[in-house]
Write a protein that holds these residues in place. Structure first.
Motif, PDB file in Angstrom:
ATOM      1  N   MET A   1      55.892  44.375  45.762  1.00 58.45           N
ATOM      2  CA  MET A   1      54.711  44.352  45.669  1.00 58.45           C
ATOM      3  C   MET A   1      53.966  43.064  45.879  1.00 58.45           C
ATOM      4  O   MET A   1      54.328  42.129  45.452  1.00 58.45           O
ATOM      5  CB  MET A   1      54.275  44.783  44.107  1.00 58.45           C
ATOM      6  N   ASP A   2      52.975  42.805  46.946  1.00 58.83           N
ATOM      7  CA  ASP A   2      52.557  41.592  47.335  1.00 58.83           C
ATOM      8  C   ASP A   2      51.346  41.272  46.397  1.00 58.83           C
ATOM      9  O   ASP A   2      50.798  41.923  45.393  1.00 58.83           O
ATOM     10  CB  ASP A   2      51.709  41.838  48.651  1.00 58.83           C
ATOM     11  N   ILE A   3      50.713  40.043  46.520  1.00 59.66           N
ATOM     12  CA  ILE A   3      49.698  39.371  45.497  1.00 59.66           C
ATOM     13  C   ILE A   3      48.655  40.230  45.280  1.00 59.66           C
ATOM     14  O   ILE A   3      48.080  40.468  44.408  1.00 59.66           O
ATOM     15  CB  ILE A   3      49.549  38.075  46.065  1.00 59.66           C
ATOM     16  N   LYS A   4      48.377  40.953  46.629  1.00 59.77           N
ATOM     17  CA  LYS A   4      46.885  41.636  46.440  1.00 59.77           C
ATOM     18  C   LYS A   4      47.150  42.897  45.593  1.00 59.77           C
ATOM     19  O   LYS A   4      46.177  43.574  44.826  1.00 59.77           O
ATOM     20  CB  LYS A   4      46.552  42.063  48.025  1.00 59.77           C
ATOM     21  N   GLU A   5      48.005  43.557  45.675  1.00 60.82           N
ATOM     22  CA  GLU A   5      48.700  44.755  44.878  1.00 60.82           C
ATOM     23  C   GLU A   5      48.542  44.538  43.353  1.00 60.82           C
ATOM     24  O   GLU A   5      48.305  45.151  42.677  1.00 60.82           O
ATOM     25  CB  GLU A   5      49.827  45.437  45.536  1.00 60.82           C
ATOM     26  N   LYS A   6      49.210  43.531  43.220  1.00 55.99           N
ATOM     27  CA  LYS A   6      49.458  42.972  41.819  1.00 55.99           C
ATOM     28  C   LYS A   6      48.032  42.718  41.204  1.00 55.99           C
ATOM     29  O   LYS A   6      47.873  43.155  40.140  1.00 55.99           O
ATOM     30  CB  LYS A   6      50.231  41.465  41.777  1.00 55.99           C
ATOM     31  N   LEU A   7      47.176  41.972  41.886  1.00 54.02           N
ATOM     32  CA  LEU A   7      45.964  41.543  41.506  1.00 54.02           C
ATOM     33  C   LEU A   7      44.888  43.024  41.086  1.00 54.02           C
ATOM     34  O   LEU A   7      44.197  43.055  40.159  1.00 54.02           O
ATOM     35  CB  LEU A   7      44.969  40.710  42.431  1.00 54.02           C
ATOM     36  N   SER A   8      45.021  43.929  42.258  1.00 54.39           N
ATOM     37  CA  SER A   8      44.428  45.200  41.845  1.00 54.39           C
ATOM     38  C   SER A   8      44.882  45.908  40.852  1.00 54.39           C
ATOM     39  O   SER A   8      44.363  46.511  39.735  1.00 54.39           O
ATOM     40  CB  SER A   8      44.718  46.005  43.194  1.00 54.39           C
ATOM     41  N   ILE A  16      42.244  41.164  34.375  1.00 57.15           N
ATOM     42  CA  ILE A  16      41.597  39.851  34.715  1.00 57.15           C
ATOM     43  C   ILE A  16      40.063  40.931  35.462  1.00 57.15           C
ATOM     44  O   ILE A  16      40.241  41.813  35.742  1.00 57.15           O
ATOM     45  CB  ILE A  16      42.264  39.278  35.991  1.00 57.15           C
ATOM     46  N   ASP A  17      39.125  39.976  35.721  1.00 55.53           N
ATOM     47  CA  ASP A  17      38.131  40.532  36.248  1.00 55.53           C
ATOM     48  C   ASP A  17      37.917  40.556  37.678  1.00 55.53           C
ATOM     49  O   ASP A  17      38.998  39.775  38.399  1.00 55.53           O
ATOM     50  CB  ASP A  17      36.496  39.970  35.790  1.00 55.53           C
ATOM     51  N   GLU A  18      36.917  41.029  38.465  1.00 59.50           N
ATOM     52  CA  GLU A  18      37.017  40.933  40.005  1.00 59.50           C
ATOM     53  C   GLU A  18      36.869  39.538  40.312  1.00 59.50           C
ATOM     54  O   GLU A  18      37.385  39.047  41.557  1.00 59.50           O
ATOM     55  CB  GLU A  18      35.759  41.912  40.530  1.00 59.50           C
ATOM     56  N   THR A  19      36.177  38.778  39.912  1.00 59.42           N
ATOM     57  CA  THR A  19      35.861  37.391  40.204  1.00 59.42           C
ATOM     58  C   THR A  19      37.009  36.552  40.306  1.00 59.42           C
ATOM     59  O   THR A  19      37.413  35.855  41.065  1.00 59.42           O
ATOM     60  CB  THR A  19      34.693  36.743  39.381  1.00 59.42           C
ATOM     61  N   THR A  20      37.557  36.666  39.011  1.00 55.59           N
ATOM     62  CA  THR A  20      39.023  35.841  38.714  1.00 55.59           C
ATOM     63  C   THR A  20      40.177  36.416  39.994  1.00 55.59           C
ATOM     64  O   THR A  20      40.835  35.479  40.471  1.00 55.59           O
ATOM     65  CB  THR A  20      39.668  36.169  37.388  1.00 55.59           C
ATOM     66  N   ALA A  21      40.153  37.709  40.061  1.00 52.84           N
ATOM     67  CA  ALA A  21      41.087  37.999  41.120  1.00 52.84           C
ATOM     68  C   ALA A  21      40.903  37.610  42.685  1.00 52.84           C
ATOM     69  O   ALA A  21      41.553  37.116  43.417  1.00 52.84           O
ATOM     70  CB  ALA A  21      41.043  39.708  41.223  1.00 52.84           C
ATOM     71  N   GLU A  22      39.416  37.500  42.908  1.00 50.87           N
ATOM     72  CA  GLU A  22      38.973  37.022  44.162  1.00 50.87           C
ATOM     73  C   GLU A  22      39.496  35.451  44.335  1.00 50.87           C
ATOM     74  O   GLU A  22      39.886  35.032  45.388  1.00 50.87           O
ATOM     75  CB  GLU A  22      37.729  37.173  44.528  1.00 50.87           C
ATOM     76  N   LYS A  23      39.072  34.720  43.152  1.00 52.66           N
ATOM     77  CA  LYS A  23      39.635  33.283  43.338  1.00 52.66           C
ATOM     78  C   LYS A  23      41.204  33.172  43.402  1.00 52.66           C
ATOM     79  O   LYS A  23      41.702  32.270  43.939  1.00 52.66           O
ATOM     80  CB  LYS A  23      39.247  32.892  42.052  1.00 52.66           C
ATOM     81  N   ILE A  24      42.012  33.921  42.869  1.00 55.04           N
ATOM     82  CA  ILE A  24      43.424  33.984  42.733  1.00 55.04           C
ATOM     83  C   ILE A  24      43.993  34.041  44.411  1.00 55.04           C
ATOM     84  O   ILE A  24      44.772  33.471  44.897  1.00 55.04           O
ATOM     85  CB  ILE A  24      44.210  34.642  41.845  1.00 55.04           C
ATOM     86  N   LEU A  25      43.421  35.142  44.872  1.00 58.11           N
ATOM     87  CA  LEU A  25      43.642  35.800  46.216  1.00 58.11           C
ATOM     88  C   LEU A  25      43.178  34.546  47.329  1.00 58.11           C
ATOM     89  O   LEU A  25      44.155  34.118  48.015  1.00 58.11           O
ATOM     90  CB  LEU A  25      42.714  36.991  46.595  1.00 58.11           C
ATOM     91  N   ALA A  26      42.170  33.915  46.945  1.00 55.43           N
ATOM     92  CA  ALA A  26      41.776  32.770  48.048  1.00 55.43           C
ATOM     93  C   ALA A  26      42.533  31.777  47.852  1.00 55.43           C
ATOM     94  O   ALA A  26      42.897  30.939  48.721  1.00 55.43           O
ATOM     95  CB  ALA A  26      40.233  32.572  47.653  1.00 55.43           C
ATOM     96  N   TYR A  27      43.096  31.252  46.437  1.00 57.98           N
ATOM     97  CA  TYR A  27      43.891  30.294  46.356  1.00 57.98           C
ATOM     98  C   TYR A  27      45.352  30.619  46.955  1.00 57.98           C
ATOM     99  O   TYR A  27      45.768  29.490  47.651  1.00 57.98           O
ATOM    100  CB  TYR A  27      44.120  29.908  44.675  1.00 57.98           C
TER     101      TYR A  27
END
Length: 390
Positions: A1-8, A16-27
């Motif tokens: 499972m990659d980071i995008k699937e984990k965040l989803s 986590i909320d959507e904003t936090t998920a986008e920040k983690i993915l960008a980082y």
């Protein structure tokens, strides 16, 4: 499972909320991707290295001395360069490359000494590698360099048993003390403490005064270190004092009881001084380092060694073992170390006093009775605590 699937998945679970998920993915996208060396390239480099070393080994005698030394130094800097490149580009094992470079440094010294027929003391190479490994540890702070420094420190002590003088002893003690004081991790602190204890044992060969009590003097002197280090490091070092004290008590008991060594060099003045120092250690530890107060019992060893039957030492070790178990049980402290020490005391006493006098079955009967007695004491304490709680 990659980071995008984990965040989803975490977002669906409400972690986590959507904003936090986008920040983690960008980082994570901004992080450099580790560079992987192709497998075929690794295999090719291995075979190429084997071919080069085989050619050098086949023509080693024909190579000039200066070229031999230059070759070792070239290999040393090559591996250090690989270590730097591996850390910079995030591939391979930088610390392995640096350890190989350290080995090439030692090889360069050996080649230089052999090529030019220079005088070499038994500890020269060990000293060079010992100091170099400590330098590696303080620069890169990796446990592998601490292990190498400890190994070469032991090599220096072992190779200098006969040749070490006061200057070398003072320098070694100063280096080990500095390593202990400036170490930040547990394992380097333990290694440096063990080397300091080894310097105390070396006084048997360095000092003109022959004493059987140097190990105990060393342990008592090292107690002062607990008041110079941080509380975290103090907590790390305290078990070493108990282990060393227990081991020394068993060694003195077994050696004296079995008459393997004749204690003709005992000095009554030194034995009395050791007793008073032991009392001072007891008072000091009671107020500042209570868990290691048990080592102060070694202050009586100097006087107890005058008894050729070792009855006094037997009573001392037995009393300390039982008292340690009882005290730790009442304080709800771990009893594993105390039980191991108690069992070892019984084994040593058996081989000293009962090997030629008692049948084996009787020995095991006595051991079983002692275990039943300890179990009864533990049950009594637990029942008393339960009664007080109710």
């Amino acid at each position: 499972m990659d980071i995008k699937e984990k965040l989803s998945h975490w977002q669906k679970e409400g972690l986590i909320d959507e904003t936090t998920a986008e920040k983690i993915l960008a980082y994570e996208h901004r992080q450099p991707i580790p560079t992987k060396i192709p497998l075929l390239l690794i295999i090719g480099l291995i075979f190429f290295s084997l071919a080069v070393f085989s050619f050098i080994a086949a023509n080693w005698q024909a190579i000039p001395a200066a070229l031999k030394i230059g070759l070792m130094l070239l290999l040393m800097w090559l591996f250090y360069g690989l270590g730097h490149l591996a850390q910079w580009k995030n591939f391979g094992w930088p610390h392995i490359f640096r350890l190989i470079g350290l080995a090439m440094f030692g090889a360069a010294i050996i080649v230089a000494v052999q090529s030019f027929h220079l005088p070499l003391s038994g500890s020269l190479i060990g000293w060079a590698l010992f100091l170099a490994a400590i330098g590696h540890y303080f620069y890169w702070r990796h446990v592998a360099y601490a292990v190498m420094a400890f190994v070469f420190g032991i090599q220096v002590l072992m190779s200098s048993v006969v040749t070490m003088g006061w200057l070398e002893w003072i320098v070694f003690a100063a280096v080990a003390l500095a390593w202990l004081y400036f170490s930040k991790d547990r394992l380097p602190a333990i290694f440096s403490w063990l080397l300091l204890f080894g310097t105390g044992l070396m006084l048997w060969t360095v000092a003109d005064y022959d004493s059987r009590l140097w190990p105990i003097w060393t342990l008592f002197v090292l107690v002062a270190l607990l008041f110079l280090v941080s509380p975290e490091k103090k907590k790390t070092l305290q078990p070493l004092y108990l282990l060393a004290g227990g081991a020394l008590s068993l060694i003195y008991l077994s050696v004296r009881g079995s008459s393997l060594v004749v204690f003709d060099e005992l000095n009554m003045i030194e034995s009395v001084m050791l007793l008073f120092v032991g009392l001072a250690v007891l008072a000091l530890c009671y107020f500042r380092a209570r868990p290691i107060s048990w080592v102060s019992a070694l202050g009586t060893v100097g006087l107890l060694l005058y008894d050729s039957s070792a009855i006094g030492l037997a009573i001392l070790t037995e009393a300390v073992a039982l008292s340690y178990l009882a005290f730790n049980h009442r304080q709800n402290q771990p009893l594993g170390l105390g039980f191991v020490y108690f069992i070892l005391v019984q084994v040593v006493l058996y081989f000293i006093y009962a090997w030629d006098r008692l049948d084996m079955s009787l020995f095991f009967l006595i051991g079983a009775l002692l275990l039943f007695a300890l179990s009864g004491i533990a049950w009594w304490f637990n029942r008393k605590k339960a009664r007080v709680a109710s």
